[in-house]
Design an enzyme around this catalytic site. Structure first.
Site, mmCIF file in Angstrom:
data_model
loop_
_atom_site.group_PDB
_atom_site.id
_atom_site.type_symbol
_atom_site.label_atom_id
_atom_site.label_comp_id
_atom_site.label_asym_id
_atom_site.label_seq_id
_atom_site.Cartn_x
_atom_site.Cartn_y
_atom_site.Cartn_z
ATOM 1 N N HIS A 103 7.002 -0.453 5.516
ATOM 2 C CA HIS A 103 8.140 0.204 6.206
ATOM 3 C C HIS A 103 7.886 1.909 5.961
ATOM 4 O O HIS A 103 6.663 2.607 6.964
ATOM 5 C CB HIS A 103 8.638 0.322 4.654
ATOM 6 C CG HIS A 103 9.571 -0.959 3.057
ATOM 7 N ND1 HIS A 103 9.645 -1.661 4.384
ATOM 8 C CD2 HIS A 103 8.215 -1.489 2.762
ATOM 9 C CE1 HIS A 103 9.578 -3.108 3.223
ATOM 10 N NE2 HIS A 103 9.103 -2.545 3.074
ATOM 11 N N GLU B 95 7.712 1.910 -2.807
ATOM 12 C CA GLU B 95 7.235 0.850 -2.479
ATOM 13 C C GLU B 95 6.869 2.126 -1.199
ATOM 14 O O GLU B 95 5.412 1.830 -0.972
ATOM 15 C CB GLU B 95 8.041 -0.035 -1.505
ATOM 16 C CG GLU B 95 7.032 -1.015 -0.516
ATOM 17 C CD GLU B 95 7.543 -2.209 0.311
ATOM 18 O OE1 GLU B 95 6.034 -2.918 0.177
ATOM 19 O OE2 GLU B 95 8.228 -2.768 -0.033
ATOM 20 N N HIS C 29 2.220 -4.412 1.102
ATOM 21 C CA HIS C 29 3.565 -3.861 1.012
ATOM 22 C C HIS C 29 3.040 -3.962 -0.520
ATOM 23 O O HIS C 29 2.070 -4.554 -1.042
ATOM 24 C CB HIS C 29 4.116 -5.193 1.336
ATOM 25 C CG HIS C 29 4.493 -4.423 2.377
ATOM 26 N ND1 HIS C 29 6.062 -4.850 3.195
ATOM 27 C CD2 HIS C 29 3.796 -5.090 3.926
ATOM 28 C CE1 HIS C 29 5.808 -4.238 4.098
ATOM 29 N NE2 HIS C 29 4.898 -4.572 4.877
ATOM 30 N N GLU D 72 1.287 -8.287 -0.501
ATOM 31 C CA GLU D 72 1.948 -7.835 -1.580
ATOM 32 C C GLU D 72 1.091 -7.326 -2.757
ATOM 33 O O GLU D 72 0.632 -8.478 -3.526
ATOM 34 C CB GLU D 72 3.012 -8.900 -1.485
ATOM 35 C CG GLU D 72 3.856 -9.225 -1.336
ATOM 36 C CD GLU D 72 4.851 -8.103 -0.715
ATOM 37 O OE1 GLU D 72 4.838 -7.248 -1.254
ATOM 38 O OE2 GLU D 72 6.008 -8.699 0.296
#
Length: 263
Positions: free
Chosen positions: A59, A97, A152, A228
């Site tokens: 992101h 995030e 992430h 993740e």
């Protein structure tokens, strides 16, 4: 006491053992990091010296204010399309995030550079937009990266959902995805577990999550995996994700997995 996402971090966070993992100022980040300047710091025969690693911090800080741009469709690598990018998730506290992934990525960059690894980031700061997921794959492919790791944190709202998982392309679309990509994902999983991280309780199996819907992995021509680091909507995981010590520990474990794969 609640279980910890990174057990050593929980046990040591109040000691001086994390003193060497101070947060790096994100504004000083560069898109490419070269080997450390002291030649004596890294043995020239080390198998990781001058190897190339691309790190993709998930992101970006400007995505939320450029929704038309990040919602634009791009190839997903399997004949369909995906959104260029997304805003990512956040913890219940509002900690985002993109802030987390940028912080951890800069830490991993610096740790790898200290071992003589050449590091390329897919974005140079946390205030821009994108890049699109297909562009991230293209950056790594064009660089001939020896390893590509996208960083992430998840946002699953399921009751009790916590822990890390590593995504990789499945079914594979080329020999690199089938062999080296899977090995990279496994090396990252193994390093996380060895460092005390808890595998996901809600997705995948034993910390590995085969995926066909992630464009960055589908388009990869170099060994690629997505980490993740934990579930930001879990109070257990967020308690570490939101601390410098927890982020430092996550960076250490990701670095260990990358170095194990390269070595």
């Amino acid at each position: 006491m609640r279980p910890c996402l990174f057990l050593p971090a929980c046990l040591l966070a109040t000691t001086a053992l994390f003193a060497g993992c101070a947060s790096t100022d994100a504004t000083s980040a560069m898109s490419t990091a070269t080997a450390v300047s002291s030649e004596s710091a890294v043995p020239p025969t080390s198998p990781v010296v001058n190897r190339t690693v691309v790190l993709d911090p998930g992101h970006n800080g400007g995505n939320a204010t450029h929704l038309a741009q990040i919602n634009a469709p791009v190839p997903d690598g399997r004949g369909g399309t995906k959104a260029c990018n997304t805003t990512g998730t956040s913890a219940d506290s509002g900690y985002t995030e993109h802030e987390f992934t940028w912080d951890v990525t800069v830490r991993v960059r610096d740790l790898l550079a200290a071992h003589g690894v050449r590091v390329i980031l897919t974005r140079s700061d946390d205030t821009g937009v994108g890049p699109c997921v297909d562009q991230c794959a293209a950056i790594a492919n064009q660089a001939g990266a020896d390893a590509v790791v996208s960083i992430h944190a998840d946002g699953n709202t399921g009751a009790g959902a916590h822990g890390f998982h590593i995504a990789y392309a499945e079914p594979p679309l080329n020999p690199v995805q089938a062999e080296a990509g899977t090995r990279l994902a496994t090396a990252l999983r193994d390093a996380m577990v060895a460092g005390g991280a808890v595998p996901s309780t809600y997705v995948g199996s034993a910390g590995l999550d085969p995926r066909a819907d992630l464009a960055g992995l589908n388009l990869a021509e170099r060994p690629s995996a997505l980490v993740e680091c934990g579930n930001m909507r879990s109070a257990t995981d967020a308690a570490l994700i939101e601390t410098p010590a927890g982020r430092a520990r996550c960076a250490e474990l990701i670095t260990a997995g990358i170095l194990a794969f390269l070595g």
